[in-house]
Design a protein around this motif. Structure first.
Motif, PDB file in Angstrom:
ATOM      1  N   ARG B  80       0.095  -1.759   1.000  1.00 56.99           N
ATOM      2  CA  ARG B  80      -0.328  -3.030   0.433  1.00 56.99           C
ATOM      3  C   ARG B  80      -0.473  -3.965   1.302  1.00 56.99           C
ATOM      4  N   LEU B  81       0.640  -4.399   2.123  1.00 57.68           N
ATOM      5  CA  LEU B  81       0.787  -5.517   2.915  1.00 57.68           C
ATOM      6  C   LEU B  81      -0.343  -5.196   4.004  1.00 57.68           C
ATOM      7  N   LEU B  84      -3.620  -6.523   2.517  1.00 61.82           N
ATOM      8  CA  LEU B  84      -3.644  -7.848   2.257  1.00 61.82           C
ATOM      9  C   LEU B  84      -4.106  -8.795   3.272  1.00 61.82           C
ATOM     10  N   GLY B  85      -3.558  -8.460   4.433  1.00 63.67           N
ATOM     11  CA  GLY B  85      -4.031  -9.493   5.632  1.00 63.67           C
ATOM     12  C   GLY B  85      -3.141 -10.269   5.825  1.00 63.67           C
ATOM     13  N   CYS B  86      -1.876 -10.155   5.407  1.00 66.78           N
ATOM     14  CA  CYS B  86      -0.693 -11.186   5.729  1.00 66.78           C
ATOM     15  C   CYS B  86      -0.290 -10.838   6.924  1.00 66.78           C
ATOM     16  N   TYR B  87       0.743 -11.659   7.509  1.00 64.88           N
ATOM     17  CA  TYR B  87       1.255 -11.715   8.691  1.00 64.88           C
ATOM     18  C   TYR B  87       2.028 -10.395   8.658  1.00 64.88           C
ATOM     19  N   LEU B  90      -0.202  -7.423   9.333  1.00 61.39           N
ATOM     20  CA  LEU B  90      -0.853  -7.466  10.720  1.00 61.39           C
ATOM     21  C   LEU B  90       0.207  -6.751  11.882  1.00 61.39           C
ATOM     22  N   ILE B 117       3.776  -0.493  33.964  1.00 64.08           N
ATOM     23  CA  ILE B 117       2.529  -1.183  34.125  1.00 64.08           C
ATOM     24  C   ILE B 117       2.082  -0.988  36.012  1.00 64.08           C
TER      25      ILE B 117
END
Lengths: 92, 122
Positions: B80-81, B84-87, B90, B117
């Motif tokens: 769900r989070l 939603l595209g909320c922080y 993400l 690296i």
């Protein structure tokens, strides 16, 4: 720590005013706001806010599920394009 | 052999301890269950009668979310989070810490083993 209930949700006054205005006008336009700290209230559902991320206003269409969260959560402030090494690795 | 809430078969341990082998039941919930069903905490699972096992099973079915249901609920919440595209969503998408921890160093639990690296050493 969670906010005390007796204080009610925090919303900057100008956000409320702007939201009401656009509600009344009935037009669907992006409401520019800078207040990332404001809570999303039930009466904001259906409106579109342009939430400032420090550079530009990100359009956020408010849905029912967003109620109770803050506007800032929907307008990321950082852009991350990945490291140069990542790109090289991907190309291979 | 006691089968409670699906697959779990904890035996020969004290009842509250054995119950914690079920996902979604910790010490606290386990104690509550024992109290509600009226089983002494010192007793062991293999000493329980069938009726008592049944009582525990029924109590769990009625009052506690466990195992598959719990896992499904958790993944649904995360999904769900992400939708939603909320922080927080993400952060979940990128497999990074969600609650504001530093990522300059550490955060290996979320990021996985460190990747070397090329040309970083002087």
């Amino acid at each position: 720590m969670a906010r005390s209930i007796w204080k009610g949700p925090f919303v900057d006054a100008y956000v409320l005013k702007k939201a009401e205005k656009s509600r009344d006008s009935g037009k669907s336009e992006v409401i520019k706001i800078w207040s990332r700290r404001s809570t999303i209230l039930p009466q904001f559902v259906g409106l579109t806010f342009g939430v400032y991320n420090g550079q530009k206003h990100i359009p956020v269409a408010v849905t029912e599920e967003m109620i109770g969260q803050k506007f800032g959560e929907y307008s990321p402030t950082r852009t991350y394009y990945g490291h140069a090494a990542d790109k090289k690795a991907k190309r291979k | 052999m006691a089968r409670i809430a699906g697959v779990n078969i904890p035996t020969s341990k004290r009842v509250p301890i054995a119950l914690t082998y079920i996902t979604g039941i910790g010490n606290n919930v386990a104690e509550t269950i024992c109290e509600a069903v009226g089983i002494d905490r010192a007793r062991r699972v293999n000493e329980l009668s069938d009726a008592e096992v049944l009582a525990i099973r029924e109590y769990i079915d009625a009052n506690v979310t466990v195992e598959g249901d719990l896992r499904r609920a958790t993944t649904m919440n995360i999904k769900r989070l992400m939708d939603l595209g909320c922080y927080r969503g993400l952060r979940h998408r990128k497999n990074l810490p969600v609650r504001g921890q530093r990522t300059h160093t550490n955060a290996r639990t979320r990021k996985g083993p460190a990747k070397a690296i090329a040309g970083k050493k002087k």
